[in-house]
Design a protein around this motif. Structure first.
Motif, PDB file in Angstrom:
ATOM      1  N   SER A 162       0.829  -1.205   0.000  1.00  0.00           N
ATOM      2  CA  SER A 162       0.000   0.000   0.000  1.00  0.00           C
ATOM      3  C   SER A 162       0.861   1.252   0.000  1.00  0.00           C
ATOM      4  O   SER A 162       0.592   2.216  -0.725  1.00  0.00           O
ATOM      5  N   ARG A 212      -9.999  -0.375   4.559  1.00  0.00           N
ATOM      6  CA  ARG A 212      -9.104  -1.312   5.240  1.00  0.00           C
ATOM      7  C   ARG A 212      -8.474  -0.615   6.434  1.00  0.00           C
ATOM      8  O   ARG A 212      -8.036   0.531   6.339  1.00  0.00           O
ATOM      9  N   GLU A 289      -7.813   3.782   3.531  1.00  0.00           N
ATOM     10  CA  GLU A 289      -6.933   2.979   4.389  1.00  0.00           C
ATOM     11  C   GLU A 289      -6.741   3.700   5.719  1.00  0.00           C
ATOM     12  O   GLU A 289      -6.351   4.868   5.743  1.00  0.00           O
TER      13      GLU A 289
END
Length: 306
Positions: A162, A212, A289
């Protein structure tokens, strides 16, 4: 007779290796950014294969991918300082290998943009970040398989990829107008979140949006449930679930750029304690995220934009 068997086994192993050579060289080139280094990595991979007992190996392609990845990781770490990329490498045929489409569809455009600009950005990444990004986004290797290569948990391997993805996207976001539009979408999302405008949040979320959260964020949310705070899951999918997680929240979040990507941060005293990284495509939020892990936060480039 024994020598004949040894020779036959060696020839069979060599033929099997040749079947996977193109894929392995493509992996090595994207890892290392150099044709000569990729050839060296392939040679070392072949040597390790020839010395190993592979009778119990069910998936030789996966085994070889792991081996060449470990070799490349060692080579990247041994470089120490940043390596300059030769100017003529942008015309190298390796940049146009026919392995496109192996990455997940959502990452295909980014993963296939492997020109000199991409290689320069990849060269600035930590070796483990580069490996996680290349294997997952370019070759669709699951994080469960990447994790042991970089000596991390699958969740930590996902974080590595990421972070690398944010840097690559941030470096490719060269149009100020595009960056401004993304920032405007994030600003509108945060405003709707603070004011509890559920419908406006839904309107800003892509139908396939995913949220997430890292393990520390999930654990922190669970610990706060007793005080009336909502629980947080490691992954939420769909606009209603994601909007529900944010509606009426983010009151103290400040707009920031995180590794060049638009986001928000809760930063008491000016020190980020939690950050939210937004991926915006075509005016819609496609991914959020949540990062709370102090070790991860320490490595982020967080710039306040207000």
């Amino acid at each position: 007779m024994a020598d004949d068997k040894y020779t036959a086994d060696g020839e069979l192993l060599a033929r099997q290796f040749e079947l996977h050579r193109s894929h392995l060289r493509s992996v090595a080139y994207r890892m290392l950014g150099s044709s000569s280094d990729a050839d060296d990595a392939l040679q070392e991979t072949w040597l390790r294969l020839s010395r190993s007992d592979t009778d119990d190996v069910v998936n030789l392609a996966g085994w070889l991918t792991t081996v060449v990845s470990r070799v490349c990781l060692d080579m990247l770490r041994s470089r120490g300082s940043r390596r300059e990329i030769a100017l003529d490498e942008h015309e190298h045929p390796d940049l146009h290998d026919d392995d496109r489409g192996t990455a997940p569809e959502s990452q295909a455009v980014l993963a296939d943009s492997v020109g000199v600009a991409m290689l320069v950005v990849l060269d600035t990444l930590d070796p483990a970040e580069r490996l996680a990004f290349v294997l997952h986004d370019m070759f669709a290797v699951p994080f469960d398989e990447i994790a042991p290569i970089v000596d991390r948990t699958p969740a930590a391997a996902r974080q590595l990829a990421s972070r690398a993805r944010r840097r690559v996207r941030g470096a490719s976001a060269t149009e100020p107008a595009d960056q401004q539009r993304r920032n405007q979408v994030v600003d509108a999302f945060l405003a709707a979140s603070r004011e509890g405008r559920f419908g406006d949040l839904l309107a800003l979320l892509d139908p396939a949006v995913v949220l997430r959260a890292d393990d520390v964020a999930v654990a922190t949310a669970k610990a706060a449930v007793g005080s009336g705070a909502p629980a947080l899951e490691s992954e939420l999918r769909g606009p209603r679930a994601v909007a529900g997680a944010f509606s009426g929240k983010a009151r103290h979040a400040r707009p920031v750029l995180i590794d060049g990507m638009p986001g928000a941060a809760w930063a008491p005293g000016g020190t980020p304690r939690s950050v939210f990284v937004f991926t915006v495509e075509d005016g819609m939020v496609t991914e959020i995220e949540v990062i709370v892990d102090p070790a991860t936060l320490e490595g982020l480039d967080v710039v306040f934009v207000d």
